[in-house]
Design an enzyme around this catalytic site. Structure first.
Site, PDB file in Angstrom:
ATOM      1  N   SER A 168      55.951 -32.695  17.747  1.00  0.00           N
ATOM      2  CA  SER A 168      55.248 -31.936  16.708  1.00  0.00           C
ATOM      3  C   SER A 168      54.721 -30.644  17.310  1.00  0.00           C
ATOM      4  O   SER A 168      54.554 -30.539  18.529  1.00  0.00           O
ATOM      5  CB  SER A 168      54.077 -32.754  16.153  1.00  0.00           C
ATOM      6  OG  SER A 168      52.967 -32.709  17.039  1.00  0.00           O
ATOM      7  N   ASP A 169      54.471 -29.650  16.474  1.00  0.00           N
ATOM      8  CA  ASP A 169      53.721 -28.514  16.968  1.00  0.00           C
ATOM      9  C   ASP A 169      52.255 -28.930  17.068  1.00  0.00           C
ATOM     10  O   ASP A 169      51.846 -29.984  16.570  1.00  0.00           O
ATOM     11  CB  ASP A 169      53.900 -27.302  16.052  1.00  0.00           C
ATOM     12  CG  ASP A 169      53.738 -25.984  16.814  1.00  0.00           C
ATOM     13  OD1 ASP A 169      53.098 -25.984  17.887  1.00  0.00           O
ATOM     14  OD2 ASP A 169      54.247 -24.963  16.340  1.00  0.00           O
ATOM     15  N   TRP A 170      51.462 -28.097  17.716  1.00  0.00           N
ATOM     16  CA  TRP A 170      50.078 -28.450  18.062  1.00  0.00           C
ATOM     17  C   TRP A 170      49.299 -28.883  16.812  1.00  0.00           C
ATOM     18  O   TRP A 170      48.996 -28.085  15.941  1.00  0.00           O
ATOM     19  CB  TRP A 170      49.409 -27.250  18.713  1.00  0.00           C
ATOM     20  CG  TRP A 170      48.041 -27.514  19.265  1.00  0.00           C
ATOM     21  CD1 TRP A 170      46.926 -27.874  18.570  1.00  0.00           C
ATOM     22  CD2 TRP A 170      47.638 -27.413  20.631  1.00  0.00           C
ATOM     23  NE1 TRP A 170      45.850 -28.008  19.404  1.00  0.00           N
ATOM     24  CE2 TRP A 170      46.260 -27.732  20.684  1.00  0.00           C
ATOM     25  CE3 TRP A 170      48.294 -27.084  21.809  1.00  0.00           C
ATOM     26  CZ2 TRP A 170      45.541 -27.723  21.873  1.00  0.00           C
ATOM     27  CZ3 TRP A 170      47.573 -27.076  22.992  1.00  0.00           C
ATOM     28  CH2 TRP A 170      46.217 -27.391  23.025  1.00  0.00           C
ATOM     29  N   GLY A 171      48.994 -30.180  16.743  1.00  0.00           N
ATOM     30  CA  GLY A 171      48.157 -30.704  15.671  1.00  0.00           C
ATOM     31  C   GLY A 171      48.828 -30.785  14.319  1.00  0.00           C
ATOM     32  O   GLY A 171      48.165 -31.088  13.312  1.00  0.00           O
TER      33      GLY A 171
END
Length: 747
Positions: A287-290
């Site tokens: 995933s991308d950050w968060g």
């Protein structure tokens, strides 16, 4: 006898090829067996731990959720990867903690190495302006070697998003607006990062991002929604991702945006159906950050628990910093809401990469201080950065051959807020270092001119100034000089992630400063340093020469000086269209036609045109001048009627007609004149970068086949339709030098 020898050689080659393929298959089978053996030993909590990624305590690239017990979680097997831990000594120390866990599964260490690690290269958009695939691959190769030598296994690059809107700050991180060029660059950069393959000590895992269509964010606002047709998705935005996959990319990263209402992180169609299904991707998705937790803010998930369920089902294998998988996946499995098979598949994908990297054999094999000291910041790496920087510079304008500067100049005024800047040359998305040394324009000129030329300096103003108090000094300095070199543009943190801008004009009063210096009557050369296309109409119309130098990295000043003095003849071409004003955005060369096209900029009556502005851009895609000139002549086509299985061989003569040796980027465009879906007015379908000495001629050859004529039709089938095609060859999308037509026959 000769025939028998040739037959024997061919047979031996065939046997060796078969043996090589068999060896590769055996290696894959062995790794699969090892992965399965580890998986059988793991508890559910340990499996979920492999899907969890935390950041270290430096270089954060998003909001951090405090986790005071990170090392305890590593020791407890609740972490599969960390990002922003760098250095051979530092990564080894954390890996030693992982080796205290029950199963001693090694960690993966990742970092955003976007345009260089210790040695900084030009920003990716600048590199794209070189149109030099070999040099871009080498830039990624150098970055990969330095990164791997510092104990890091994985870079979150390349970003391959097509960007047609310069208001979006992350255009600096990509390859521009064109799908064909972007796909070629995606392939080259993955090859560069991964070298001869995972497991080699100078290779890092590439991560193709952001899957998918992140570059089409509405109004150019970062993280905003994306709404587009399936045809546009497949035709323009997906091909660079497929190119990265074809190059062997180990990992993919999903994107922050929604696509037609569904967050990419929870998008089954993107991750399961296309990437892991149709395309057969066997690496893992991070995933991308968060972004898993952000599906709550999107209104797609009720809470993080539901977000975790949706993300794992959709194909997100690793949770970067949203803290959603670790607290909730085990509970979801026990509630029969998530099949354990989905967990196992994600874990196996991650473990496989750890085996391929050789981390199970030696968890510390990349954490070698001696190799780190030898590899990073070497003279050879700096030279590669210099070469890439020179190739990235675009000569936008050169009236009356103002450039190159002559060695006989006695006084040069160097004016502008970026003239002595070092930090800004590094650009956004660069790795920070204490006491880093970058070469400013002023220092580069000092290195170049020696004692025979005096450099005069005045800042004139700051980048975002509203006060003109520094103008008087700058004007006085300019009046003393033979020529004025001005350094203007953006600060390094004005383009990049979360740097969307509604106003992309040259910031502050910098154009007022240029106007004031131009009024002295001196010859004015303007260097524009930025991370995106900017609007600078006064400068474009009135400066004597303009170089677009982007942010060029460690050797920026030396590269600019080499180009200013003609020791390197600029050959860069714009990978994005430069608008006249924000009101034209999005503007890109390969737009669709309309039922009422404007035939020229004055043809506005009941036409698809603006009342108050020209349709045409200030500088078109593919634009870029040279200190020399090139002539295109004698276009030949082997046939003008192409069958479905045949090819057209195209040739023409390119001649250097100027006074300098130089490179030309020859661009081939096609137009499908009539089709079942309206096609663009022109599409880049091939290019060559050609070096010619003064007066030299060369025959340039291209081949057109069915593949170059294919597109996604109404049924989303990749096919070429019979009909008429227009062929265009030129030096830019708006500077076509040769034209012809041909027909694809129906068989």
């Amino acid at each position: 006898m000769i025939k028998n020898k040739i037959t024997a050689i061919l047979f031996l080659g065939f046997v060796l090829q078969i043996n090589s393929v068999s060896a590769q298959k055996r290696a894959v089978d062995r790794i699969d067996l090892k992965v399965d053996s580890v998986l059988k030993l793991m508890t559910l909590d340990e499996k979920i731990g492999q899907l969890n990624q935390y950041t270290g305590d430096r270089d954060a690239t998003g909001p951090i959720t405090n986790s005071p017990n990170k090392l305890k979680e590593v020791r407890d097997g609740k972490l599969g990867s960390m990002l922003n831990v760098r250095g051979a000594k530092e990564t080894r120390a954390v890996q030693e903690v992982a080796m205290q866990s029950r199963l001693k599964i090694p960690l993966l260490f990742g970092l955003d190495v976007v345009h260089g690690y210790r040695v900084t290269f030009p920003i990716p958009l600048a590199e794209a302006a070189s149109w030099d695939l070999a040099e871009m691959e080498n830039a990624a190769r150098v970055a990969g070697r330095e990164t791997a030598a510092s104990g890091i296994h994985w870079t979150f690059a390349p970003m391959v998003d097509i960007g047609r809107d310069p208001r979006w700050g992350r255009v600096m991180e990509g390859a521009g607006e064109d799908t064909y060029l972007g796909s070629k660059i995606a392939y080259a950069r993955v090859k560069g990062f991964q070298g001869k393959g995972l497991g080699n000590l100078d290779a890092v895992m590439a991560c193709v991002k952001h899957f998918a269509a992140y570059g089409a964010a509405i109004a150019g606002r970062d993280y905003a929604a994306v709404d587009m047709s399936e045809n546009a998705l497949w035709e323009y935005y997906l091909p660079p991702f497929k190119a990265g996959l074809d190059a062997g990319a180990a990992t993919f990263m999903n994107s922050f945006n929604t696509l037609n209402g569904v967050p990419a992180t929870g998008n089954n169609y993107l991750q399961r159906d296309i990437l892991k299904g149709k395309w057969g991707f066997d690496g893992f998705m991070v995933s991308d950050w968060g972004s898993i937790g952000e599906m709550v803010a999107h209104g797609f998930s009720k809470d993080k628990k539901q977000a975790a369920e949706q993300a794992i089902k959709a194909g997100s294998d690793m949770d970067m910093e949203s803290r959603s998988y670790l607290p909730y996946l085990a509970q979801l499995v026990k509630e029969n809401k998530v099949d354990i098979a989905l967990i196992d598949d994600a874990v196996k994908r991650i473990l496989r990469k750890k085996f391929e990297l050789g981390l199970f054999d030696d968890p510390y094999r990349f954490s070698d201080v001696t190799r780190q000291e030898k590899e990073i910041n070497s003279a050879a790496n700096k030279q590669a950065s210099l070469r890439m920087a020179e190739k990235s510079i675009v000569l936008l304008k050169n009236n009356k051959q103002t450039l190159p500067l002559t060695k006989s100049l006695k006084k040069i005024a160097v004016i502008g807020p970026l003239a002595k800047s070092e930090k800004d040359m590094q650009g956004f998305w660069s790795v920070s270092w204490q006491n880093d040394k970058l070469i400013s324009l002023y220092e580069g000129l000092q290195n170049k001119v020696g004692k025979q030329t005096e450099l005069l300096y005045a800042k004139g103003c700051e980048i975002t100034d509203t006060s003109k108090t520094g103008f008087a000094e700058a004007i006085a300095i300019a009046k003393q000089a033979d020529v004025v070199v001005m350094a203007v543009g953006e600060a390094y943190d004005m383009s990049g992630e979360a740097k969307s801008k509604a106003n992309i004009h040259l910031p502050g009063i910098q154009e007022d400063l240029i106007r004031a210096i131009k009024a002295t009557g001196k010859s004015v050369v303007v260097l524009i340093m930025a991370g995106r296309p900017l609007v600078f109409n006064y400068t474009a119309d009135n400066a004597d020469a303009i170089l677009y130098t982007w942010w060029l990295g460690s050797e920026a000043g030396n590269a600019m000086a080499n180009v200013l003095y003609g020791d390197y003849n600029p050959a860069g071409k714009l990978p994005m269209t430069f608008p006249r004003d924000e009101g034209q955005i999005p503007i890109y060369y390969n737009h669709l036609s309309t039922g009422r096209p404007a035939k020229n900029d004055q043809d506005t009556r009941y036409r698809s045109a603006y009342l108050d502005m020209q349709n045409s851009p200030k500088f078109a895609f593919g634009h870029g001048l040279s200190y020399t000139t090139f002539d295109y002549a004698d276009l030949k086509l082997s046939t003008k009627e192409l069958s479905q299985q045949a090819k057209i061989n195209i040739s023409f003569t390119l001649k250097n007609t100027g006074k300098f040796d130089g490179e030309e980027v020859v661009q081939l465009y096609l137009q499908d004149k009539f089709a079942s879906i309206t096609r663009p007015v022109k599409e880049l379908k091939d290019f060559q970068k050609v070096m010619l000495k003064q007066g030299e001629s060369k025959t340039i050859n291209f081949v057109i086949d069915k593949e170059k004529l294919s597109f996604y039709n109404q049924k989303l089938e990749w096919a070429a339709e019979p009909g008429d095609f227009k062929l265009m060859i030129g030096t830019a999308s708006d500077q076509i030098k040769l034209e012809s037509e041909f027909v694809l026959k129906d068989e």
